[in-house]
Structure formats: structure tokens, C-alpha cells
Design an enzyme around this catalytic site. Sequence first.
Site, PDB file in Angstrom:
ATOM      1  N   GLY A  23       0.291  -1.007  -0.040  1.00 55.53           N
ATOM      2  CA  GLY A  23       0.122   0.008  -0.169  1.00 55.53           C
ATOM      3  C   GLY A  23       1.249   1.305   0.046  1.00 55.53           C
ATOM      4  O   GLY A  23       0.780   2.136  -1.153  1.00 55.53           O
ATOM      5  N   PHE A  24       1.627   1.386   0.948  1.00 55.23           N
ATOM      6  CA  PHE A  24       2.526   2.455   1.193  1.00 55.23           C
ATOM      7  C   PHE A  24       2.380   3.822   1.179  1.00 55.23           C
ATOM      8  O   PHE A  24       2.416   4.954   1.372  1.00 55.23           O
ATOM      9  CB  PHE A  24       3.183   2.094  -0.061  1.00 55.23           C
ATOM     10  N   ALA A  44       0.488  -1.386  14.200  1.00 50.91           N
ATOM     11  CA  ALA A  44       1.316  -2.544  14.972  1.00 50.91           C
ATOM     12  C   ALA A  44       1.179  -1.731  16.828  1.00 50.91           C
ATOM     13  O   ALA A  44       0.275  -3.288  17.831  1.00 50.91           O
ATOM     14  CB  ALA A  44       2.929  -2.828  15.187  1.00 50.91           C
ATOM     15  N   ARG A  79       9.742  -2.617  21.248  1.00 49.28           N
ATOM     16  CA  ARG A  79       9.454  -3.431  21.858  1.00 49.28           C
ATOM     17  C   ARG A  79       9.124  -4.388  20.211  1.00 49.28           C
ATOM     18  O   ARG A  79       8.773  -3.758  19.093  1.00 49.28           O
ATOM     19  CB  ARG A  79       8.658  -4.116  21.978  1.00 49.28           C
ATOM     20  N   LEU A  91       8.033  -6.977  17.138  1.00 48.56           N
ATOM     21  CA  LEU A  91       7.057  -8.724  18.162  1.00 48.56           C
ATOM     22  C   LEU A  91       7.587  -9.742  17.220  1.00 48.56           C
ATOM     23  O   LEU A  91       6.950 -10.618  17.846  1.00 48.56           O
ATOM     24  CB  LEU A  91       5.505  -7.765  17.683  1.00 48.56           C
ATOM     25  N   THR A 122       9.214 -10.787  10.359  1.00 44.91           N
ATOM     26  CA  THR A 122       8.481  -9.611   9.480  1.00 44.91           C
ATOM     27  C   THR A 122       9.094  -8.297  10.143  1.00 44.91           C
ATOM     28  O   THR A 122       8.848  -6.775   9.493  1.00 44.91           O
ATOM     29  CB  THR A 122       7.257  -9.711  10.223  1.00 44.91           C
ATOM     30  N   GLY A 152       6.692   0.895  15.668  1.00 43.60           N
ATOM     31  CA  GLY A 152       6.357   0.809  14.504  1.00 43.60           C
ATOM     32  C   GLY A 152       7.455   1.039  13.749  1.00 43.60           C
ATOM     33  O   GLY A 152       8.254   1.461  14.157  1.00 43.60           O
ATOM     34  N   GLY A 185       7.317   0.189   9.665  1.00 42.93           N
ATOM     35  CA  GLY A 185       6.604   0.611   8.472  1.00 42.93           C
ATOM     36  C   GLY A 185       7.386   1.906   8.051  1.00 42.93           C
ATOM     37  O   GLY A 185       8.103   1.505   6.810  1.00 42.93           O
ATOM     38  N   GLU A 186       7.348   2.703   8.325  1.00 40.12           N
ATOM     39  CA  GLU A 186       7.870   4.223   7.676  1.00 40.12           C
ATOM     40  C   GLU A 186       9.439   4.235   7.814  1.00 40.12           C
ATOM     41  O   GLU A 186       9.643   5.202   7.191  1.00 40.12           O
ATOM     42  CB  GLU A 186       7.366   4.963   7.839  1.00 40.12           C
TER      43      GLU A 186
HETATM   44 MO1  MOS Z   1       1.581   5.648   5.496  1.00 40.59          MO
HETATM   45  S1  MOS Z   1       2.469   6.761   3.452  1.00 40.59           S
HETATM   46  O1  MOS Z   1       1.366   6.639   6.147  1.00 40.59           O
HETATM   47  O2  MOS Z   1       0.158   4.546   4.731  1.00 40.59           O
END
Ligand code: MOS
Length: 703
Positions: free
Chosen positions: A239-240, A510, A593, A595, A599, A667, A669-670
Site C-alpha cells: 500500500g505504502f 502494530a 519492542r 513483536l 517480519t 512502529g 513501516g516507515e
Molecule cells: Mo503510510 S504513507 O502513512 O501508509
Amino acid sequence: MKAIGDPIDRVDGRRKVTGQARYTTDHTAPNCAHAVLLTSTIARGRVAWIDTSAAQAIPGVLVVLTHANAPRLSPPAANESASPASRVLTLLQDDRVHYANQPIAVVVADTLEAAHHAVSLVKVRYAPEPHDVRMEPGLDQSYVPAHAGRPDQDSTATRGDTAGAIAAAPARIERVYTTPFETHVAMEPHATLAAWDDGDHLTLYDATQGIHPDRKRVAQLLGLPAENVRVISEFLGGGFGSKGPTWSHVVLTAMAARVARRPVKLALTRPQMFGMVGWRSRTRQTLTIGAQQDGALSALRHDTVAQTSTFDEFMEAAGMPSRMLYAVPSVTTSHRLVRTDIGTPSYTRAPGWAPGTFALECAMDEMAYAIEMDPLAFRLRNYAAVDPENGHAWSLKALRECYRVGADRFGWARRPLSPRALRDGHALVGWGMATSVYPAHRSPASALARLLPDGTVLVEAGTQDLGTGTYTIMTQVAADVLGLAPSRVTFRLGDTRLPETPVSGGSQTAASVGCAVHAAATALRERLSRLGITDWRLPAGQVIEARGEASPSDEEKQYGTYAFGAQFAEVRVDAALGTARVTRLVGVFDGGRILNAKTARNNLAGGMVWGVGMALYEQTIFDERLGRVVNNNFAEYHVPVNADIPTVEIAFVEQVDPHVNPIGVKGLGELGITGAAAAVANAVFHATGKRVRDLPITVERLL
Ligand code: MOS
């Protein structure tokens, strides 16, 4: 806490590799028809004339919707952003064309082939108007975005006397950095399947990062109560940020299904994903820095200009990291927009922070050279012990440890300060580093945990898995609380009938859903214990379930909550040809932490690889004369492939963050993309002595 942290395989991995995992387009419905969009070839003007008769004559064609016959949506439908996350959509409500690739017609047919063929037969005559997709001509008319006050769009922020401190500083640099339009290019195209039950109840299978916000937005636009809309998203192929907002095609699919009185499925083509579903705006960032000879920063100014569309607003707020990353007494950041004839830019992995850390971390490297200081020592000299924006303590900041572990693993101590000092045959070798940082967000979320008759536990939350591992880590969180093996816990997600959770954006899933799952599992455990059930056996006929809710507390708002990291890159640049290759990447992260170590590593590696793409390959190229994107495909929009990426070494500095949230998660992801492009760009400078401030660093810019 045993199940948490284990690098277990994805619980959905088997379903994915055997094809049982169903993505949006894998779903169908009885009597399902297929829709294909026709999009504009001009960037500005009107659809003067559109003839659909030939398309309608194709056997199997059911409906052709244009602005002439599309159902009228009631206000605030077409033109009001409902929330900052909602984009203004183009839903065939009028004849205006605001950008190239805007939807101007939808064809629905029995088969996908018939729909594609029919679309090719729609005849359009435009009344074009002069357009401009460039930023430079509009710089004079740049303006402060209207959403000032939202942290990510706040236009100007100042502490101290920035101008005075810069003027008084013995060492000063002023540099302009630019980043290009980047397009998300998720492997899975955007897709929607819309099925109406009775003209009043709508089920959407939608490739979305936020089923609950999607439901609200679609219901609002179609004038339905939210309860009448059900959104399902079981698997996403990336998705990004692109699949965060609800875009035009989602609502158009629902409109087409209503008119056709059939379920309708629509997937965007790859070229249609360039402009209609958001992208990262080009940025022009001016960094002005003043420092003392001993390396202490005295002032920093970070001015960003980005592009938005003519009909909506999105700010790529690149100044954010400059406000908080270093202990600088005087800081000014500003954000301005230029209106252009493009599709509205939107959230793209680490919005603001990815291009912002590119400019800031390159400027830090440049200043380190200006005062002849090692770039890592320069950062340590300006380490922020508290959040410099407000003086708050950090919930946890293990960045110093990230620098130390990363430098050790990479061998930074052996690095000569001078550029062009490392050579290996034809190759100029360079080592660069940069800091990673991204805010630790979370939002209210809820979950349900239920003991089943077979002694296993079912946990449910209406969240989504972008491919990052939500199924797996939520299973682990629940298993941990309950003291069960993860194999005895099943986690369900992806349906608005499940408990409400937020959009999977801002790296918050998360922490947000994790805290809710933690609360639900804890409540279930307590209920079982009160009932004296210790063997996981339900008394016949009983159902035992417990709900958990979790929201950010006032206490955690008293802290600066960020995830941090340090990235180190080695590049080799061919001295004769100017081709740059990344040969080593080391990232060490403080994400609170962890998880699931597997991943987590995967998520961060994805961000770092994107950083390599940002540094060396990625750019969305317009034909400015036509206002259209010319490289709207995977052949010409270059992202790194396997051969472009060396082994990516990732380590965690895992310390307990007692304040960020109840499960201590920040978190990931970014985080991985922030700083990554700067580490590579700084390595290119170290290799060649040439500072390229315009991304991507292509051969022609390096030679
Ligand atoms: Mo992210 S760019 O907040 O899906």
C-alpha cells in the site's frame, strides 16, 4: 512474554504461497460484471464531446457512465474533503478535467475483454486549456497550505532567532536539494468489487489500507448510513500510503454497480496508477545551517516547497525532522505549496520524513565536511537529550546505541574523512551514514477475543495486513498474554463487521491494534480465571469472549515518542562510467519492542531498499508539453531489483520503552526509508567528491 519477539514464520505464509490467500481481485460475486476506466489524455480543460455509441454496441456491454449520465451525488459528495485523509475525488459529476489520467468514463461489461474493447471505442473531444505540471514557474505564487495546525502541515514553526544565529555563526552553509515525483507502484493494483444487496446495502471488497475509514467515506459520498456499507480487505499486495485514502475508482465502481444492477469488479491498469491514486510530490528544500567551529549547531532553517493539485491540497511536509532531530537552539521550518495541473499528491511511505531526512541528513554531512569533522561525531556532538521542540523527555531514545552498534558493524572507524580516498580498481568506494527517525503514532482501536469449543482462541479486529505481518504479530501478542502457543490462536482481520480500528498508515498498526489485542486477550484471561476455567475447556453450551479497547493516554503525550535508527551505506562508483551501485547496507534501529524479529526485519529492509531506489533510480517523469507521465510502467519507472541490492544487515537495539504505549511498540513501516537515501548520497560524495543534491543520482548527474 514468550511468544512476542520470536521470528516465527508468517501465519498466513502457507496460504500466500499456495494461492489460497485471496486478494481483492481474487474475489468474485454471482453474476459479477467487469468495469474498465477511461482516463483523460489532457491535463486541463473540458470534455467537450463524448460519444459512447460504438462502445455500447459491443455485445456484453451493460453500462457506459460519463459525466453526461452518471448518477448525481449529493453534497458534500464530490468536492469536499471530509477529513485530511480524504482526497477530493473526480466522480463524473461535471465535464472538467483537472489532470491527465483523470477518470472520464466507466464501461461495464459481462467480461473484462468486452469492457476493455469497448473502452477503446469511446470517442472523446476535449476543449483543452493551457496547463502546467512544473513547480518552478509557480514558485512566485507558492502559498501556505490551509491545514495549518495539523502537525504534518503546520506551515511555519520557529524557535529562537534563527536568522540572527545563522548570521553570527562562524560556519554557514545554504544548500538546495530536490526530490522528484515518486509513485508507490505497489505490486497489487488498486481494485474494488462492489455488490449491492438491495440498492441500499453495499459490500465492497477493496484494496484499502483502512477498511473502517473507507466505509465512512464511501457511505458519506453515496448518502448512506455507514452501517449499510461493509468493506472487506483480507490481503494487500502493498500500500505504502497509496491505499490509505479512498480514491475515485472505489466510488465509481459502486456507482457503476448500482446502475448496472450487477456486482462489478474493477482493477486499475498499471498506467492508471500514475496520478489518480496519489504520489509523492516533488520537493524543493533549502537548508541553511550555522555551526560553531567545535561542531555545535547554532541554527537551522529548512524551507520546503512542494506541489499540489488545482482542486485539493496535500503537503509533503519535509521540514518535520529538522524540528526535533538535533539539539539546535534556533530552528525555523516552513512549508509552501504550488498549485499545478496534476492529480493530488498524497501519503507515501514516511510522508515528509523521507524527503526531509534526505535533505537534512545530506546537509548535516555537508556541514561536517565544512568544519572538517567526522559526520557521525558531528551528529553525536548535537545529540538531543530531550525533545528540542518542547523540552519533553523522550519516551525512549536509544539512538546513541544505534550509532554505536551500526558504526561497529560497518567498520566506520576505519573510514578516511577525505573523499576519493578509497579505491578498488576502477571503482571509487565511498562510505556514508545518516540518521533515521519517524514518529511513534497510535490511534484508538478495539478487538475481540473468544475462547472456542476446541480450546483455541479466536481474536478479531477490523484491521488490515499490507503485507507487513499484521496477522502474525497480532497472533503473537494474543498468544503471549494468554500463555498459549501461537498455533492455538487465530487472528481474523479485514472486515468492517469486526471491531473498529484505524487506517494502517503512519506506521501505527502494530501499536494501535497491538494494544487493543493485548487488552482483549487480558480481559479474556481474567474472565476465564474468574470462572475457574484453567484447562481451556468450555463448559458445554457456553461462549466466553472479551472485548478490548485501547486509546493513547494523556501520560504518553507528555513524552517525545519517536522510533530512531542509524544507517550506513557503501557505494562503488565506476570512475569512468559514473554508474553507482550500493554494495553494503547496515541499519540499526530503535523501534521499541520488536513483536517478531523476522517480519520486523522484512519491513525495515523494504524501507531501506526503497531508500536505495529513492537515491539512485526512482522518478516519475512528465512530458511537460502534454502534462502526462511518460514512464508509467515497471519497465521505465525504475525501482531496485534483486541485483541492485546487496545483503541488507539489520539489527535492533531493543530496550524497554516504558512510556510510549502499554506494549512498548513504536512502529517500523516507515522508519526504514528515512535517512536511507541520504546515507547512499553521502556515500556517493565520499566516493567521488561530487555532491549531487538532486535525486535520483543518475549517471548524467554524477559524470
Ligand atoms: Mo503510510 S504513507 O502513512 O501508509
